[in-house]
Write a protein that holds these residues in place. Structure first.
Motif, PDB file in Angstrom:
ATOM      1  N   GLY A 115       0.817  -1.208   0.000  1.00 18.67           N
ATOM      2  CA  GLY A 115       0.000   0.000   0.000  1.00 18.67           C
ATOM      3  C   GLY A 115       0.847   1.254   0.000  1.00 18.67           C
ATOM      4  O   GLY A 115       0.462   2.285   0.545  1.00 18.67           O
ATOM      5  N   SER A 116       2.051   1.153  -0.615  1.00 17.56           N
ATOM      6  CA  SER A 116       2.952   2.292  -0.577  1.00 17.56           C
ATOM      7  C   SER A 116       3.429   2.617  -1.991  1.00 17.56           C
ATOM      8  O   SER A 116       3.419   1.751  -2.860  1.00 17.56           O
ATOM      9  N   GLU A 117       3.811   3.848  -2.217  1.00 25.71           N
ATOM     10  CA  GLU A 117       4.295   4.221  -3.550  1.00 25.71           C
ATOM     11  C   GLU A 117       5.728   3.757  -3.783  1.00 25.71           C
ATOM     12  O   GLU A 117       6.136   3.528  -4.911  1.00 25.71           O
ATOM     13  N   ALA A 118       6.501   3.674  -2.706  1.00 27.83           N
ATOM     14  CA  ALA A 118       7.918   3.300  -2.859  1.00 27.83           C
ATOM     15  C   ALA A 118       8.372   2.498  -1.653  1.00 27.83           C
ATOM     16  O   ALA A 118       7.909   2.713  -0.532  1.00 27.83           O
ATOM     17  N   LEU A 119       9.277   1.537  -1.905  1.00 27.41           N
ATOM     18  CA  LEU A 119       9.854   0.750  -0.813  1.00 27.41           C
ATOM     19  C   LEU A 119      10.936   1.551  -0.098  1.00 27.41           C
ATOM     20  O   LEU A 119      11.318   1.227   1.021  1.00 27.41           O
ATOM     21  N   GLY A 120      11.442   2.541  -0.765  1.00 28.71           N
ATOM     22  CA  GLY A 120      12.478   3.396  -0.194  1.00 28.71           C
ATOM     23  C   GLY A 120      12.945   4.351  -1.277  1.00 28.71           C
ATOM     24  O   GLY A 120      12.372   4.387  -2.372  1.00 28.71           O
ATOM     25  N   ARG A 395       7.701 -12.812   2.983  1.00 32.54           N
ATOM     26  CA  ARG A 395       8.217 -11.855   2.013  1.00 32.54           C
ATOM     27  C   ARG A 395       7.817 -10.430   2.412  1.00 32.54           C
ATOM     28  O   ARG A 395       8.588  -9.491   2.316  1.00 32.54           O
ATOM     29  N   ARG A 396       6.565 -10.332   2.896  1.00 28.77           N
ATOM     30  CA  ARG A 396       6.119  -9.003   3.307  1.00 28.77           C
ATOM     31  C   ARG A 396       6.907  -8.515   4.523  1.00 28.77           C
ATOM     32  O   ARG A 396       7.218  -7.352   4.655  1.00 28.77           O
ATOM     33  N   THR A 397       7.271  -9.465   5.401  1.00 24.18           N
ATOM     34  CA  THR A 397       8.076  -9.089   6.570  1.00 24.18           C
ATOM     35  C   THR A 397       9.404  -8.513   6.113  1.00 24.18           C
ATOM     36  O   THR A 397       9.860  -7.485   6.604  1.00 24.18           O
ATOM     37  N   LEU A 398      10.027  -9.210   5.117  1.00 22.00           N
ATOM     38  CA  LEU A 398      11.308  -8.745   4.588  1.00 22.00           C
ATOM     39  C   LEU A 398      11.150  -7.342   4.002  1.00 22.00           C
ATOM     40  O   LEU A 398      11.953  -6.443   4.248  1.00 22.00           O
ATOM     41  N   ALA A 399      10.065  -7.157   3.224  1.00 20.42           N
ATOM     42  CA  ALA A 399       9.855  -5.851   2.591  1.00 20.42           C
ATOM     43  C   ALA A 399       9.620  -4.767   3.636  1.00 20.42           C
ATOM     44  O   ALA A 399      10.164  -3.677   3.546  1.00 20.42           O
ATOM     45  N   ARG A 400       8.832  -5.098   4.650  1.00 22.02           N
ATOM     46  CA  ARG A 400       8.526  -4.086   5.658  1.00 22.02           C
ATOM     47  C   ARG A 400       9.793  -3.697   6.420  1.00 22.02           C
ATOM     48  O   ARG A 400      10.002  -2.551   6.766  1.00 22.02           O
ATOM     49  N   ARG A 401      10.670  -4.682   6.639  1.00 26.34           N
ATOM     50  CA  ARG A 401      11.919  -4.342   7.314  1.00 26.34           C
ATOM     51  C   ARG A 401      12.801  -3.502   6.399  1.00 26.34           C
ATOM     52  O   ARG A 401      13.399  -2.521   6.825  1.00 26.34           O
ATOM     53  N   ALA A 402      12.837  -3.894   5.111  1.00 22.82           N
ATOM     54  CA  ALA A 402      13.630  -3.114   4.163  1.00 22.82           C
ATOM     55  C   ALA A 402      13.129  -1.678   4.108  1.00 22.82           C
ATOM     56  O   ALA A 402      13.891  -0.745   3.901  1.00 22.82           O
ATOM     57  N   MET A 403      11.811  -1.501   4.300  1.00 21.22           N
ATOM     58  CA  MET A 403      11.242  -0.154   4.262  1.00 21.22           C
ATOM     59  C   MET A 403      11.467   0.611   5.552  1.00 21.22           C
ATOM     60  O   MET A 403      11.198   1.804   5.628  1.00 21.22           O
ATOM     61  N   GLY A 404      11.910  -0.118   6.582  1.00 21.78           N
ATOM     62  CA  GLY A 404      12.138   0.567   7.864  1.00 21.78           C
ATOM     63  C   GLY A 404      10.838   0.890   8.572  1.00 21.78           C
ATOM     64  O   GLY A 404      10.795   1.756   9.433  1.00 21.78           O
ATOM     65  N   VAL A 405       9.737   0.176   8.219  1.00 24.41           N
ATOM     66  CA  VAL A 405       8.480   0.430   8.916  1.00 24.41           C
ATOM     67  C   VAL A 405       8.190  -0.690   9.907  1.00 24.41           C
ATOM     68  O   VAL A 405       7.172  -0.708  10.540  1.00 24.41           O
ATOM     69  N   GLN A 406       9.118  -1.671   9.982  1.00 27.02           N
ATOM     70  CA  GLN A 406       8.942  -2.724  10.974  1.00 27.02           C
ATOM     71  C   GLN A 406      10.204  -2.840  11.802  1.00 27.02           C
ATOM     72  O   GLN A 406      11.300  -2.838  11.265  1.00 27.02           O
ATOM     73  N   ARG A 407      10.016  -2.923  13.089  1.00 31.51           N
ATOM     74  CA  ARG A 407      11.180  -3.084  13.952  1.00 31.51           C
ATOM     75  C   ARG A 407      11.345  -4.526  14.331  1.00 31.51           C
ATOM     76  O   ARG A 407      10.405  -5.273  14.305  1.00 31.51           O
TER      77      ARG A 407
END
Ligand SMILES: Cc1cc2nc3c(=O)[nH]c(=O)nc-3n(C[C@H](O)[C@H](O)[C@H](O)COP(=O)(O)OP(=O)(O)OC[C@H]3O[C@@H](n4cnc5c(N)ncnc54)[C@H](O)[C@@H]3O)c2cc1C
Length: 407
Positions: A115-120, A395-407
């Motif tokens: 739900g985001s425009e960019a992963l980073g 995979r979503r966990t990996l992406a969310r961490r890559a985005m810095g929105v998951q600690r």
């Protein structure tokens, strides 16, 4: 800055930041409201001279290093009023493609799935430095540059610093953001755990024959993992990890031969490599300070944790630390606690929670999972990548961490 006469009490500041690199400069900027509204006195000491043309028209260098900035960090910069300027030279990462050459496994991380425009965003380091230092120059802080902190000693209520320009300072809170290579940490008796990866990252900008459309690539090859990050325009940032010693012949190749080797190793997925900028080599190791706070002292950024760049987490992690320190300082000021007090530093550590440990483990785990060696392991890696593609939540966990929105 004028010299402090021998024997005189050195001038005192609430906070001294040693190092005006990415982390020290970000902290200086993030302290702006406390400097302006709460009268906090801050000194920044930076050893390297700054370019004198911070306001001159920007000439994007084809050679510059760039960093992947997670969505969470973009949010922090937005909150600091810096994002508009940073965005001028930023390129969004819309998709990440992770694959292994010669194997079927591949995983794709898409921003829209989250739900985001960019992963980073990818931003040239030189541009980040310029934006941060332009902001620092607008703030009423004490600026020592070029000046190196030569000694640091605990003193009543903080630390006493001596600088290479002859100045001396006392600070209630000293923030060690010197990148960890100045020897100051060691002189304070703070030990670090260092684990060399026996790997070297070869960094360069490369120009492609077609637009990257916001794709970033992480490709595991027999010659080491190759990451390509989108830059503004048609260029990409190359991070090619080699076994230590194996990078030297690549550095010595002519541009044409280097591009041919890169093409052969990476394949055609991102298009044809057309040009390469100057190549730089960074030896990689995991270095973690055993202590990150003491009364009157906080260790931050690379001085606290130098990570493998494979997951692009080092600065993102450090920026969260910067924001937590500012939060703890603000709460301390509300309570009447001094910046270097044990209460403020305990609050800072509590805010950091498991973030530091989790990210270090995550980055280190990726390096080990996708190590350079063992042909046997590569089957498991390929299977892992296919699995990653199938296992949505992981995979979503990996992406969310890559985005810095998951600690
Ligand atoms: C190849 C590579 C790629 C990377 N890519 C990414 C990425 O994509 N995303 C990401 O989040 N992170 C990335 N990182 C990590 C990121 O670069 C670091 O986290 C970040 O640079 C740390 O900044 P720092 O300010 O702590 O240290 P530094 O950048 O080392 O700055 C320290 C500063 O302190 C000054 N200094 C040193 N000693 C003294 C002294 N005695 N007195 C005064 N000043 C002093 C130095 O001149 C310097 O300006 C990457 C790292 C590498 C090696």
């Amino acid at each position: 800055m004028s010299e402090t006469p021998e024997g005189a009490t050195p001038p005192r500041v609430d906070i001294a930041i040693i190092g005006g690199g990415l982390v020290g400069a970000s902290l200086g900027c993030a302290l702006a409201p406390l400097i302006r509204e709460r009268g906090l006195s801050v000194a920044v000491i930076e050893a390297a001279p700054l370019p004198s043309d911070l306001d001159a028209p920007w000439q994007p260098s084809f050679d510059a290093r760039a960093s992947a900035i997670a969505a969470g960090s973009v949010g922090h910069f937005r909150g600091l009023g810096l994002w508009e300027a940073l965005a001028e030279q930023a390129a969004p990462i819309r998709r990440i493609h992770v694959s292994e050459r010669g194997r079927l496994g591949a995983t794709r991380l898409r921003a829209e799935e989250l739900g985001s425009e960019a992963l980073g965003q990818v931003i040239p380091n030189a541009w980040m430095g310029r934006v941060l230092h332009r902001r620092l120059a607008e703030l009423p802080l004490e600026w020592h540059c070029p000046a190196r902190v030569e000694t640091i000693q605990p003193a009543a209520g903080g630390h006493r610093l001596t600088l290479s320009d002859g100045a001396r300072l006392e600070a209630g809170l000293t923030v060690l953001a010197d990148g960890g290579r100045s020897g100051l940490k060691e002189r304070l008796g703070i030990e670090s755990e260092a684990r060399p990866y026996d790997q070297v990252a070869l960094i360069a900008s490369v120009e492609m024959d077609r637009p990257h459309r916001g794709w970033a690539y992480e490709r595991f090859t027999a010659d080491g993992p190759i990451a390509l990050l989108p830059l503004k325009g048609q260029a990409m940032e190359l991070v090619w990890t080699h076994e230590a010693g194996h990078e030297a012949p690549r550095l010595a190749l002519s541009d044409g031969d280097f591009l041919a080797r890169l093409q052969a190793a990476f394949g055609d997925r991102a298009g044809r490599f057309r040009r390469v900028g100057r190549r730089h080599a960074y030896p990689l190791s995991l270095v973690t300070a055993k202590e990150t706070t003491r009364p009157g002292l906080a260790v931050m950024g690379n001085a606290a944790h130098a990570l493998h760049p494979v997951a692009g987490q080092g600065f993102n992690l450090a920026l969260r630390g910067v924001m937590d320190l500012v939060g703890a300082l603000e709460a301390g000021l509300e309570r009447g606690d001094a910046p270097g007090s044990a209460a403020v530093l305990a609050d800072f550590e509590a805010r950091r929670g498991g973030d530091r440990h989790d990210v270090i483990r995550f980055s280190d785990g990726l390096v080990r999972l996708f190590g350079l060696d063992s042909a046997l392991l590569s089957h498991a890696r390929a299977a892992g990548l296919v699995g990653l593609n199938l296992l949505g939540p992981l995979r979503r966990t990996l992406a969310r961490r890559a985005m810095g929105v998951q600690r």
